[in-house]
Structure formats: C-alpha cells, structure tokens
Write an enzyme that holds these catalytic residues in place. Structure first.
Site: not given
Length: 319
Positions: A20, A24, A43, A52, A141
C-alpha cells in the site's frame, strides 16, 4: 529429461510487503499486469486506515490475494512466505531493519526463489561515504543485504535512481510535486547528469527481473537513455513545454552544506533528503560510474521491449 519451455512455465507467485506504499502499489499493479499470482501482505489492523483499506480492496478486485501477516509475528510471516515463490519488499525508510525479520522467515521457509529487498534508490554499496544522516539509511540497506546473502537467499537488488514523482514532477524543488511556473532553484552549476525514472516503469522492470536467470544475485540499474539529463536540461525542457522562462537562482554547495549541518530545527527526514540531494545534484553520484555488465546489469538493455516514460512525456502531463 525435458524441461518446460518458457511459455509452459507457471508464472511465479509474488508476495509484496509494503504493497500500500508509494512504490508498493505500483509493484502490485505491475505484478498483476504481467500475469503473476500476486499476494499482498497486510497487517491485521489494516481496516482501521480508510485509505489503505480502500486500496487493498481495489487490489483484491483486480485479482490480488490479501495475506495477513505481522512483522511482530514470526509464524504469520512464515505462513505468508510459504504461499509464494518470490518476495518483494518496499518497506519505508523508517522500517528498513524490519526486513531482517522477513529474511529470517524466508530462510526458515526455504522455498523462495528470489528476494527483492527494499532498495530502489541509489545503490547503497556505493554510498559508504554518504553524508549524515543519509548514511544511516544506506547502512541499514546494507545490513539487509548482508543478512540476505548470509542466509543464502537468491536476490536481485534494484537501483532505480530518482523517482519521477518525488524529483521530476517538481523539477527537483524540495517538497514540491508539480512543476513551478515562476522559479526553479538550480543546485550548484546544475550540470551533473541525473537519472529520472517513472515509478510505474520501475515496477515493470523490477517484475521483469524476478524470473530472469540473468538477474539472480545481481544489481540491476534502471538507466533509461532519454532520461539521463541534468537539472538544467530538465528545466529547459519544461520551459519549452510551458512556454515560459523561469527565474533560475543557484544555491552553492557550501551554502547547502552549512544549512544541512547547522540548522538544528530540521527534522531527521528533511536532513536525510538534503544529504541525498547533495550527492545527486552537487556531486553527480548517479552517473559517475559505469555498470560493469557482470555483477551489475542495466534494465533497459535487458528488456528493450519495455516502453518507458521519457522525461518529456512525463512533464507534458502538466501542460
């Protein structure tokens, strides 16, 4: 022994974490468009956020599967991962280390053929020298990369350079997302080449890599040839499109650094953004190296059939 042809192979099942989010949602759409059974990690409390919830329902209506899972529930992550062949993460910058939990679940599941962690910007392997506090983002990262490789998980890293919505739409004017009609600040001389990439194109190229044996355990750079332009060139293109001549004041590198380092009122996010702007526009660190063609590959060369959005076409939507 005979093997199934390209046409006979079943498309990989894809799980997207962060579906979302800004990038993405583009990956969800691209995965569906390219025929992959697409699963979106949600979730349990997603129903409490109207934006969302509506987006996820639209994904479901388009054919995606919603899979409940929480980064605080290891078993739920394993269950989600076991449903698919490929995992793509687009976690936000303040959640990057959450991916370490995802890596553990992928390793334990033992079934994933490819993992794309949340990268998609500058290549963190080239940013060890990054200014604070952007260095924190790149270090996190790299921590996910190291964990992925240590776990023996097949991966592809995507370096997509500058998201068009964040950088190109506002002519790289900080926190502006439509092109100005009066003034465009130029960073330094404004002549360093920058790579501007539409988010939908980033998603198309990323999904192309997930079944490509050429991209396994490689870094893929997205460098559309028509979109490798300096800020001055982009501003000039916009001036032609809108029929105006903009005021173009310049900010010197020294002044940018002083503001970045001494203004204590700035939020962490703003300081990160200023540091990234510094490396892109003042130092030219998107194009000061060559892709080696071995461990590093270029997306538009791998997939010439993909029609990408040029800078000119992108900006023309605002005229």
């Amino acid at each position: 022994m005979t093997y199934p042809s390209e046409e006979m192979r079943k498309p990989s099942r894809v799980l997207i974490a962060g579906g979302t989010g800004y990038l993405g949602k583009n990956l969800v759409k691209a995965s569906l468009a390219q025929g992959h059974p697409t699963f979106v990690l949600v979730r349990p409390d997603f129903v409490s956020n109207i934006h969302k919830a509506q987006l996820l329902i639209s994904f479901k209506q388009a054919g995606a599967h919603l899979v409940e899972g929480s980064f605080d529930d290891h078993d739920s992550l394993i269950n989600a991962v076991k449903k698919v062949d490929v995992v793509i993460s687009t976690m936000a910058e303040n959640q990057l280390l959450q991916q370490l939990k995802l890596v553990r679940a992928i390793k334990e599941a033992g079934t994933i053929k490819r993992f794309l962690p949340s990268e998609f910007g500058m290549d963190p392997a080239r940013m060890e020298h990054a200014k604070e506090p952007a260095n924190v983002i790149f270090q996190q990262k790299m921590a996910v990369r190291h964990a992925t490789e240590a776990a023996g998980i097949p991966y592809t890293y995507i370096s997509a350079n500058c998201f068009a919505g964040y950088f190109l739409a506002g002519l790289a004017q900080y926190n502006q997302f439509v092109p100005p009609l009066d003034k465009a600040v130029i960073y330094g001389e404004g002549n360093h080449k920058v790579i501007w990439v539409d988010e939908g194109d980033i998603a198309k190229y990323a999904i192309k890599t997930i079944e490509d044996p050429r991209t396994i355990n490689k870094t893929i750079y997205i460098r559309p040839p028509l979109n490798i332009l300096s800020l001055r060139e982009v501003v000039g293109m916009w001036e032609k499109l809108c029929g105006r001549v903009l005021d173009k004041p310049t900010i010197h590198e020294e002044d940018w650094l002083i503001t970045m380092q001494q203004d204590k009122s700035m939020t962490f996010e703003t300081r990160v953004a200023m540091a990234i702007f510094y490396h892109i526009f003042f130092k030219g660190e998107l194009t000061n190296f060559d892709v080696d063609g071995k461990e590093q590959l270029e997306a538009t060369q791998l997939y010439p059939q993909v029609e990408y959005t040029s800078v000119e076409r992108y900006l023309s939507r605002f005229v």
